[in-house]
Enzyme design. Structure first.
Site, PDB file in Angstrom:
ATOM      1  CB  THR A 135      -0.910  -0.012   1.243  1.00 33.01           C
ATOM      2  OG1 THR A 135      -1.756  -1.157   1.154  1.00 33.01           O
ATOM      3  CG2 THR A 135      -1.764   1.234   1.328  1.00 33.01           C
ATOM      4  CE  LYS A 160      -5.735  -1.432  -0.433  1.00 35.35           C
ATOM      5  NZ  LYS A 160      -6.439  -2.581   0.147  1.00 35.35           N
ATOM      6  CE  LYS A 162      -5.454   1.815   2.163  1.00 38.15           C
ATOM      7  NZ  LYS A 162      -6.706   1.047   2.285  1.00 38.15           N
ATOM      8  CG  ASP A 190      -8.975   0.834  -0.408  1.00 42.92           C
ATOM      9  OD1 ASP A 190     -10.147   1.244  -0.528  1.00 42.92           O
ATOM     10  OD2 ASP A 190      -8.589   0.096   0.521  1.00 42.92           O
ATOM     11  CD  GLU A 218      -9.777  -2.596  -1.211  1.00 38.81           C
ATOM     12  OE1 GLU A 218      -8.736  -2.779  -1.869  1.00 38.81           O
ATOM     13  OE2 GLU A 218      -9.895  -2.937  -0.031  1.00 38.81           O
ATOM     14  CG  ASP A 243     -12.257  -3.599   2.274  1.00 34.72           C
ATOM     15  OD1 ASP A 243     -12.638  -4.527   3.026  1.00 34.72           O
ATOM     16  OD2 ASP A 243     -11.240  -2.923   2.525  1.00 34.72           O
ATOM     17  CE  LYS A 267      -9.434  -5.504   4.025  1.00 38.79           C
ATOM     18  NZ  LYS A 267      -9.492  -4.045   4.251  1.00 38.79           N
ATOM     19  CB  SER A 295      -4.947  -8.008   6.802  1.00 34.94           C
ATOM     20  OG  SER A 295      -3.966  -7.023   6.555  1.00 34.94           O
ATOM     21  CG  ASP A 320      -4.429  -5.276   0.707  1.00 37.82           C
ATOM     22  OD1 ASP A 320      -3.270  -4.826   0.773  1.00 37.82           O
ATOM     23  OD2 ASP A 320      -5.428  -4.661   1.140  1.00 37.82           O
ATOM     24  CG  ASP A 322       0.549  -3.994   2.536  1.00 33.89           C
ATOM     25  OD1 ASP A 322      -0.626  -4.369   2.734  1.00 33.89           O
ATOM     26  OD2 ASP A 322       0.848  -2.796   2.344  1.00 33.89           O
TER      27      ASP A 322
HETATM   28 MG    MG Z   1      -9.844  -1.511   1.608  1.00 31.30          MG
END
Ligand code: MG
Length: 365
Positions: A135, A160, A162, A190, A218, A243, A267, A295, A320, A322
């Site tokens: 991320t 990924k 944010k 995301d 996401e 998500d 998750k 997670s 995902d 990390d």
């Molecule tokens: Mg998410």
């Protein structure tokens, strides 16, 4: 052979880099580690991450749930009846998914240790290496581009980003990252619920028109707006990953019914552990939805469980996982390690974790 004790550890572990999303900023992983101990002295580990803004779970709340309810429920029971124990945990309390996750994962870890096999073997797989994305915390375009280049050089080929903190600038952020890493790196976004449906369509169509090649987006809109999520999914080509809209099975059924998303991010901390997570993966697959396993900000305990699940069941998109990579140092002895863009699980019984360091221990039953 019975469960002799359930212990809790309150754990706060520092990150090497602040983690920033449209919902929150944190510099630590705050989590409750749970130990389920059998009368032979074997221990299974699980954890309940504290994420007020996403799950509403707190260390205090999860600790109360484990100490007052789940610990006493399990003490004196047979740990080898894993399905029965996990089912009882799921039914014992409303909500409290993080506490359920902690106990469910600890029961699975203990069961695998009792068989003397890695958790992944008990789940039906053999792989010990699982790929992960990494991320990039929300930030300005230039900083994101610099970090993207750094992560690419470290071996990560799925980034990924944010976004969702400022819709007007998000197209420029994606453009800057694509320019920094070139065409071969996969970029996923995301938004963490940060866009309105109209903003989401505007930003995603802008990305498509600019040919920036984004793999998926996401949770573009607020979690409860499934009609908004479906409205976005209808109007863009980039696949949409649900998500925060999907915690448990009933949420996923609703997403499937409304055709609200193309993929689901499973998750453990949202659904309550490995037992319900397998149901979600199978339900998604049965209905043609893509899957990611992700997670919260968790330690090697939760990530080890999620990586074992992926190693056994697979996902359609790179997972995902990390979160524990962000830790300045590992708060446990043993367990997984990161190698480039891979999570490497230990070839040891269960999660391979031998003890928790830096934590305060309490006996829950
Ligand atoms: Mg998410």
């Amino acid at each position: 052979m019975t469960i002799a004790a359930v212990r809790t550890h309150r754990l706060t572990a520092p990150l090497h880099t602040p983690f920033v999303t449209a919902l929150r900023r944190t510099t630590t992983v705050d989590t409750l580690v749970v130990e389920v101990v059998d009368t032979d002295g074997r221990t299974g580990f699980g954890e309940a991450p504290q994420v007020w803004q996403v799950t509403g779970a707190s260390i205090d709340g999860s600790e109360a749930c484990v100490r007052q309810l789940l610990g006493p429920l399990l003490t004196g029971r047979d740990p080898d009846q894993l399905v029965a124990r996990c089912t009882e945990v799921q039914r014992a309390v409303v909500g409290n998914e993080a506490a359920k996750m902690a106990v469910d994962v600890a029961l699975h870890d203990l069961a695998a240790r009792r068989l003397g096999v890695p958790l992944v073997r008990m789940l039906g797989g053999t792989a010990l290496v699982v790929p992960t994305d990494v991320t990039l915390a929300a930030g300005e375009a230039a900083d994101l581009a610099e970090t993207a280049g750094k992560r690419h050089a470290e071996g990560f080929d799925v980034l990924k980003l944010k976004v969702g903190t400022d819709a007007a600038g998000d197209l420029d952020r994606v453009r800057a990252v694509r320019a920094a890493v070139g065409p071969d790196v996969r970029i996923r976004l995301d938004a963490n619920q940060g866009w309105t449906p109209r903003e989401a369509v505007r930003v995603i169509c802008g990305i498509e028109d600019a040919g920036l090649d984004v793999e998926l987006v996401e949770q573009p809109v607020v979690r409860w707006d499934l009609d908004g999520l479906a409205w976005v999914s209808d109007r863009v080509d980039v696949p949409i990953l649900a998500d925060e809209s999907v915690f448990g099975v009933r949420d996923l059924v609703e997403v499937i019914r409304r055709r609200a998303a193309d993929l689901v991010n499973v998750k453990l901390a949202k659904c309550g552990g490995l037992h319900p997570a397998r149901t979600l993966l199978e339900l998604a697959t049965a209905h043609g939805l893509g899957t990611v396993v992700g997670s919260m900000m968790e330690s090697e305990v939760g990530i080890g469980a999620a990586a074992s699940l992926v190693a056994a069941y697979g996902t359609t998109a790179v997972p995902d996982l990390d979160a524990a990579w962000w830790l300045a140092r590992s708060p446990v002895r043993g367990g997984l390690r990161y190698e480039g863009a891979s999570v490497v699980l230990p070839d040891a019984p269960g999660l391979g974790i031998t003890s928790v360091t830096e934590a305060k221990v309490q006996d829950a039953g």
